[in-house]
Design a protein around this motif. Structure first.
Motif, mmCIF file in Angstrom:
data_model
loop_
_atom_site.group_PDB
_atom_site.id
_atom_site.type_symbol
_atom_site.label_atom_id
_atom_site.label_comp_id
_atom_site.label_asym_id
_atom_site.label_seq_id
_atom_site.Cartn_x
_atom_site.Cartn_y
_atom_site.Cartn_z
ATOM 1 N N ILE A 310 -10.008 -5.813 -1.130
ATOM 2 C CA ILE A 310 -8.596 -5.648 -0.789
ATOM 3 C C ILE A 310 -7.826 -5.053 -1.966
ATOM 4 O O ILE A 310 -6.993 -4.156 -1.787
ATOM 5 C CB ILE A 310 -7.983 -6.986 -0.351
ATOM 6 C CG1 ILE A 310 -8.621 -7.449 0.962
ATOM 7 C CG2 ILE A 310 -6.468 -6.865 -0.193
ATOM 8 C CD1 ILE A 310 -8.239 -8.863 1.373
ATOM 9 N N THR A 311 -8.111 -5.537 -3.175
ATOM 10 C CA THR A 311 -7.414 -5.008 -4.358
ATOM 11 C C THR A 311 -7.672 -3.515 -4.515
ATOM 12 O O THR A 311 -6.735 -2.725 -4.733
ATOM 13 C CB THR A 311 -7.873 -5.747 -5.629
ATOM 14 O OG1 THR A 311 -7.596 -7.139 -5.496
ATOM 15 C CG2 THR A 311 -7.158 -5.213 -6.863
ATOM 16 N N LEU A 312 -8.931 -3.102 -4.416
ATOM 17 C CA LEU A 312 -9.259 -1.685 -4.582
ATOM 18 C C LEU A 312 -8.720 -0.847 -3.428
ATOM 19 O O LEU A 312 -8.283 0.293 -3.634
ATOM 20 C CB LEU A 312 -10.768 -1.509 -4.722
ATOM 21 C CG LEU A 312 -11.393 -2.103 -5.995
ATOM 22 C CD1 LEU A 312 -12.871 -1.745 -6.087
ATOM 23 C CD2 LEU A 312 -10.662 -1.644 -7.260
ATOM 24 N N ASN A 313 -8.703 -1.403 -2.225
ATOM 25 C CA ASN A 313 -8.118 -0.672 -1.098
ATOM 26 C C ASN A 313 -6.621 -0.494 -1.280
ATOM 27 O O ASN A 313 -6.060 0.555 -0.924
ATOM 28 C CB ASN A 313 -8.401 -1.410 0.219
ATOM 29 C CG ASN A 313 -9.840 -1.240 0.681
ATOM 30 O OD1 ASN A 313 -10.523 -0.303 0.271
ATOM 31 N ND2 ASN A 313 -10.309 -2.147 1.517
ATOM 32 N N ASN A 314 -5.953 -1.508 -1.826
ATOM 33 C CA ASN A 314 -4.522 -1.382 -2.140
ATOM 34 C C ASN A 314 -4.290 -0.225 -3.103
ATOM 35 O O ASN A 314 -3.360 0.576 -2.930
ATOM 36 C CB ASN A 314 -4.003 -2.678 -2.777
ATOM 37 C CG ASN A 314 -3.849 -3.809 -1.782
ATOM 38 O OD1 ASN A 314 -3.822 -3.597 -0.578
ATOM 39 N ND2 ASN A 314 -3.736 -5.027 -2.301
ATOM 40 N N ILE A 315 -5.138 -0.150 -4.139
ATOM 41 C CA ILE A 315 -4.987 0.898 -5.151
ATOM 42 C C ILE A 315 -5.302 2.268 -4.554
ATOM 43 O O ILE A 315 -4.552 3.234 -4.749
ATOM 44 C CB ILE A 315 -5.901 0.610 -6.362
ATOM 45 C CG1 ILE A 315 -5.459 -0.694 -7.060
ATOM 46 C CG2 ILE A 315 -5.875 1.779 -7.352
ATOM 47 C CD1 ILE A 315 -6.432 -1.198 -8.116
ATOM 48 N N ARG A 316 -6.403 2.373 -3.820
ATOM 49 C CA ARG A 316 -6.803 3.668 -3.225
ATOM 50 C C ARG A 316 -5.734 4.175 -2.256
ATOM 51 O O ARG A 316 -5.446 5.380 -2.215
ATOM 52 C CB ARG A 316 -8.137 3.518 -2.499
ATOM 53 C CG ARG A 316 -9.330 3.283 -3.421
ATOM 54 C CD ARG A 316 -10.630 3.375 -2.635
ATOM 55 N NE ARG A 316 -11.777 2.949 -3.440
ATOM 56 C CZ ARG A 316 -12.426 1.806 -3.271
ATOM 57 N NH1 ARG A 316 -12.051 0.965 -2.320
ATOM 58 N NH2 ARG A 316 -13.444 1.484 -4.054
ATOM 59 N N SER A 317 -5.177 3.273 -1.463
ATOM 60 C CA SER A 317 -4.159 3.681 -0.499
ATOM 61 C C SER A 317 -2.948 4.273 -1.198
ATOM 62 O O SER A 317 -2.385 5.287 -0.755
ATOM 63 C CB SER A 317 -3.736 2.465 0.340
ATOM 64 O OG SER A 317 -2.694 2.806 1.220
ATOM 65 N N TYR A 318 -2.565 3.680 -2.317
ATOM 66 C CA TYR A 318 -1.420 4.191 -3.080
ATOM 67 C C TYR A 318 -1.761 5.522 -3.750
ATOM 68 O O TYR A 318 -0.980 6.480 -3.690
ATOM 69 C CB TYR A 318 -1.012 3.166 -4.136
ATOM 70 C CG TYR A 318 0.060 3.670 -5.072
ATOM 71 C CD1 TYR A 318 1.385 3.800 -4.653
ATOM 72 C CD2 TYR A 318 -0.255 4.027 -6.389
ATOM 73 C CE1 TYR A 318 2.363 4.266 -5.516
ATOM 74 C CE2 TYR A 318 0.723 4.496 -7.253
ATOM 75 C CZ TYR A 318 2.034 4.621 -6.809
ATOM 76 O OH TYR A 318 2.995 5.098 -7.660
ATOM 77 N N VAL A 319 -2.951 5.607 -4.335
ATOM 78 C CA VAL A 319 -3.353 6.811 -5.062
ATOM 79 C C VAL A 319 -3.580 7.983 -4.109
ATOM 80 O O VAL A 319 -3.119 9.108 -4.351
ATOM 81 C CB VAL A 319 -4.631 6.534 -5.887
ATOM 82 C CG1 VAL A 319 -5.185 7.829 -6.458
ATOM 83 C CG2 VAL A 319 -4.346 5.529 -6.996
ATOM 84 N N ASP A 320 -4.271 7.731 -3.013
ATOM 85 C CA ASP A 320 -4.667 8.811 -2.116
ATOM 86 C C ASP A 320 -3.564 9.246 -1.146
ATOM 87 O O ASP A 320 -3.397 10.416 -0.864
ATOM 88 C CB ASP A 320 -5.903 8.397 -1.303
ATOM 89 C CG ASP A 320 -7.125 8.177 -2.180
ATOM 90 O OD1 ASP A 320 -7.124 8.675 -3.317
ATOM 91 O OD2 ASP A 320 -8.067 7.501 -1.737
#
Length: 329
Positions: A310-320
């Protein structure tokens, strides 16, 4: 995108590295907690990932802005350790893990309760010393007892269901009533009623100004003599000094905690070769009816994997995509 982790333990490296394989981000891990001094360790990362004992103050947020940090990713559900107003003013976004494995924490609350009630920690040590006597190990049947649950979010809901399954009468307090729990047999009552009617009280609410020291000298007086108190939520919900007094006079019959108000100075660190300077915690450890674990309620394989994903998906969603999943405002 580069991400810098603070307060990173060996298991953080293991699970986040595993979760990062699908769509890799550039991860860097630091064992040190975040503080003003070690903000100097931030290089060109635009995302920092912090845990419950990293206090992201207004002063730190000002430094993060200067270093061009765009996102604070909490790998926890709680967010009381972040100055959200300062983050908003600085234009730094905050995301969290709102739910990972509520079963992990709820089951740990049950573990504390049953271990305290049946004196498992005492009997374990006795048997290791070849002492097979039972004197002093008596407990109570949990069946039929009244369990008061304060906070019926994801974790509190699971704990309600567990206690209903054991055959307890479950009463609860929350600002929101969960109709599913009502249909299952949970009775919602005022805070005063829950505290005064319960044989066992378990805390599952967030820490905020309205809930700080929810368990205090005055509220303890309204509780049943001999009540068992469990806290797996946030240490600040309990006025520890008041609880110590209640343990000394027998008003609180047993205490099980996985969190402690001053835990950021102790938990997740090894002090086995030194003298712990926290007199309040040291006093707690002298009671035979107190069981303390060091914030391990979340610590299951399933929860760690969910937190990482979930943490990495939160980051990827913001970055991508510029989309903020699980934003805290």
């Amino acid at each position: 995108m580069k991400v810098l982790f603070f307060s990173a333990q060996s298991y953080d490296r293991e699970y986040f590295t595993r979760a990062n394989q699908a769509a890799p981000l550039e991860l860097r891990f630091l064992e040190a907690p975040l503080n003003v001094d070690n903000t100097a360790l931030i290089k060109d990362e635009q995302v920092i990932c912090v845990f419950v004992n990293d206090h992201v103050t207004a002063e730190i947020i000002s430094i993060l802005k200067e270093k061009n940090v765009k996102l604070i990713a909490l790998r926890s559900a709680g967010f009381n350790n972040v100055d959200l107003a300062a983050a908003a003013t600085a234009g730094i976004k905050v995301v969290r893990v709102p739910a990972y494995s509520p079963h992990a924490v709820a089951e740990h609350a049950l573990t504390l309760l049953t271990a305290l009630n049946r004196k498992i920690y005492k009997s374990y040590n006795r048997v290791r010393d070849n002492n097979f006597t039972l004197s002093g190990l008596e407990g109570i049947d949990l069946f039929g007892k009244t369990v008061g649950i304060i906070g019926t979010g994801n974790i509190g809901t699971v704990f309600c269901k567990i206690m209903l399954g054991i055959g307890c009468k479950v009463i609860a307090h929350d600002v929101y009533i969960n109709e599913e729990l009502v249909l299952a047999g949970v009775a919602y009552k005022s805070l005063d009623e829950v505290l005064s009617e319960s044989d066992i009280v378990s805390l599952h609410c967030p820490l905020m100004p309205a809930t700080k020291h929810l368990i205090n000298k005055n509220s303890i007086v309204s509780m049943k003599k001999g009540v068992i108190l469990i806290n797996t939520s946030r240490g600040g919900l309990i006025d520890t000094v008041a609880v110590i007094d209640a343990l000394k006079n027998g008003h609180i019959g047993a205490l099980g905690i996985d969190v402690y108000e001053q835990e950021e100075h102790l938990f997740f660190q090894n002090f086995s070769d030194t003298i712990v300077q926290d007199d309040v915690l040291s006093r707690l450890t002298t009671f035979p009816n107190v069981l303390i674990t060091a914030h391990q309620g979340f610590f299951t394989k399933e929860a760690l994997m969910q937190i990482s994903n979930i943490t990495l998906n939160n980051i990827r969603s913001y970055v991508d995509d510029g989309i903020l999943l699980n934003e805290v405002k």
